[in-house]
Design a protein around this motif. Sequence first.
Motif, mmCIF file in Angstrom:
data_model
loop_
_atom_site.group_PDB
_atom_site.id
_atom_site.type_symbol
_atom_site.label_atom_id
_atom_site.label_comp_id
_atom_site.label_asym_id
_atom_site.label_seq_id
_atom_site.Cartn_x
_atom_site.Cartn_y
_atom_site.Cartn_z
ATOM 1 N N TYR A 289 0.753 -1.326 -0.185
ATOM 2 C CA TYR A 289 -0.046 -0.103 0.085
ATOM 3 C C TYR A 289 0.749 1.226 0.055
ATOM 4 C CZ TYR A 289 -3.281 -3.600 1.588
ATOM 5 O OH TYR A 289 -3.943 -4.610 1.580
ATOM 6 N N LEU A 290 1.844 1.334 -0.229
ATOM 7 C CA LEU A 290 3.136 2.175 -0.409
ATOM 8 C C LEU A 290 2.533 3.266 -1.308
ATOM 9 C CD1 LEU A 290 5.499 3.572 1.084
ATOM 10 C CD2 LEU A 290 6.761 2.451 -1.021
ATOM 11 N N ASP A 291 2.074 3.181 -2.511
ATOM 12 C CA ASP A 291 1.613 4.012 -3.428
ATOM 13 C C ASP A 291 0.376 5.059 -2.846
ATOM 14 O OD1 ASP A 291 -0.007 1.665 -3.478
ATOM 15 O OD2 ASP A 291 -0.788 2.175 -5.608
ATOM 16 N N ASN A 292 -0.508 4.097 -2.038
ATOM 17 C CA ASN A 292 -1.529 4.897 -1.447
ATOM 18 C C ASN A 292 -1.170 5.864 -0.408
ATOM 19 O OD1 ASN A 292 -2.660 1.733 -2.243
ATOM 20 N ND2 ASN A 292 -4.250 3.301 -2.400
ATOM 21 N N TYR A 293 -0.098 5.578 0.423
ATOM 22 C CA TYR A 293 0.437 6.633 1.311
ATOM 23 C C TYR A 293 0.921 7.653 0.505
ATOM 24 C CZ TYR A 293 -0.552 3.005 5.032
ATOM 25 O OH TYR A 293 -1.157 2.341 5.885
ATOM 26 N N ALA A 294 1.835 7.278 -0.400
ATOM 27 C CA ALA A 294 2.744 8.354 -0.854
ATOM 28 C C ALA A 294 1.650 9.383 -1.574
ATOM 29 C CB ALA A 294 3.679 7.867 -1.924
ATOM 30 N N ASN A 295 0.747 8.724 -2.582
ATOM 31 C CA ASN A 295 -0.317 9.577 -2.906
ATOM 32 C C ASN A 295 -1.251 10.399 -2.148
ATOM 33 O OD1 ASN A 295 -1.786 10.489 -5.526
ATOM 34 N ND2 ASN A 295 -3.396 9.563 -4.582
ATOM 35 N N GLU A 296 -1.258 9.918 -0.967
ATOM 36 C CA GLU A 296 -2.334 10.574 0.110
ATOM 37 C C GLU A 296 -1.468 12.111 0.473
ATOM 38 O OE1 GLU A 296 -3.485 10.444 4.756
ATOM 39 O OE2 GLU A 296 -2.620 8.782 3.724
ATOM 40 N N VAL A 297 -0.136 11.709 0.599
ATOM 41 C CA VAL A 297 0.596 13.134 0.982
ATOM 42 C C VAL A 297 0.700 14.023 -0.052
ATOM 43 C CG1 VAL A 297 3.052 13.930 1.814
ATOM 44 C CG2 VAL A 297 1.971 11.732 2.751
ATOM 45 N N ALA A 298 0.920 13.450 -1.183
ATOM 46 C CA ALA A 298 0.718 14.338 -2.385
ATOM 47 C C ALA A 298 -0.541 15.348 -2.597
ATOM 48 C CB ALA A 298 1.112 13.459 -3.876
ATOM 49 N N TYR A 299 -1.613 14.636 -2.383
ATOM 50 C CA TYR A 299 -2.841 15.103 -2.308
ATOM 51 C C TYR A 299 -2.979 16.138 -1.253
ATOM 52 C CZ TYR A 299 -7.862 16.258 -2.133
ATOM 53 O OH TYR A 299 -8.996 16.581 -1.910
ATOM 54 N N ARG A 300 -2.475 15.911 -0.177
ATOM 55 C CA ARG A 300 -2.416 16.833 0.999
ATOM 56 C C ARG A 300 -1.630 18.295 0.780
ATOM 57 N NH1 ARG A 300 -4.842 14.913 5.512
ATOM 58 N NH2 ARG A 300 -5.078 12.688 5.810
ATOM 59 N N GLU A 301 -0.487 18.013 0.174
ATOM 60 C CA GLU A 301 0.458 18.926 -0.338
ATOM 61 C C GLU A 301 -0.258 20.107 -1.366
ATOM 62 O OE1 GLU A 301 4.012 20.000 0.278
ATOM 63 O OE2 GLU A 301 3.174 19.268 2.239
ATOM 64 N N ASP A 302 -0.857 19.239 -2.383
ATOM 65 C CA ASP A 302 -1.617 19.921 -3.510
ATOM 66 C C ASP A 302 -2.676 20.807 -3.058
ATOM 67 O OD1 ASP A 302 0.436 19.142 -5.154
ATOM 68 O OD2 ASP A 302 -1.012 17.597 -6.113
#
Length: 344
Positions: A289-302
């Motif tokens: 699930y590493l891709d989900n965690y990484a994309n979550e942080v990307a969404y929070r940053e954007d």
Amino acid sequence: MAQHFLLNSKAKTLSTLRIARLSDEEAFAFLCELRWGGQEQVVCPKCGVQHKAYFISTRKQWRCKHCKHTFSITSGTIFANHKLPLQTYLYAIALFVNAVKGISACQLSRDLCVQYKTAFALSHKIRESLMVQRALFPLQGEIHIDGTYVHAAPRPKNKKSERVDRRLKANSNPNKRAVLVMRERYSAEETAKNPLCVGAKKTLTFPILSENTDTVKKLATAYIAPNSRIHADENAAYDELMVRYDLHRVNHQKEYRSDEGITNNLAESYFSRFKRMYYGQVHKMSNIYLDNYANEVAYREDTRRLDNFTIFKDITNKCLATSSDNHWKGYWQGHHRQVERLVM
């Protein structure tokens, strides 16, 4: 000195207490408004026709006049066949939004008073909706690119005599993975039009095995427009990017910002929030699930410059727009994801 945006009252427009106190009718009406714009003209998830369907008030369901399919407000969405009240899902999304550095499944299970497995599946369904709905359009302009490693080193032995040199590849953790991030900066024209449009505009993340030339070149070719200005560090994996792009480097062994003003700060700021979520919140990230965690942080940053109620509505919309046919379908029956999403 101007007040920071997050301290402004305009940034705090969502109250989790208010969401938790929603009645059944209010939660139902709110979801209908977000999904269809109201309760009158609904869309059948089976035939896709928008019309005034027969409403079964005792069951809070509709029956399509065209295909006779019976559906609810969550039918065809990632929350299809839900067992918890609608308020619980809205409250979970509100908690997810207000936890700016992420929220663990343990904390979510305590806040919702549900089992850990329920909270784990629910939080990952929200992350999956962010994954499905992200736009993978080519980045252009100024792009900051970098990578970071997770699960890098194995736990050292108790006795010093039994410890190995963890710098050697033979002694590295077999679960070691890397996250590559690409971040596009707002242009000067966009910043001039809107003062909130500063820093990173769009963030893309990719879980990879290692930060090497072939992987970096493959991803850059696919997701960065030619002739874009790329900022990278001294890693040799980015050397070949100078053929297609305007490549600028900063040597972090000597400086964080070069005399010419070259930095990689947009990528570093992403990793700062990512590592804070890793070490301070979830504590453990499965490679599956590493891709989900990484994309979550990307969404929070954007979305860091948006008020929290706008983010709440956006995530709820994404959950309602995500099909029930996803990797979390049948989780309770043991249909768990078995393969990593890796860019090779």
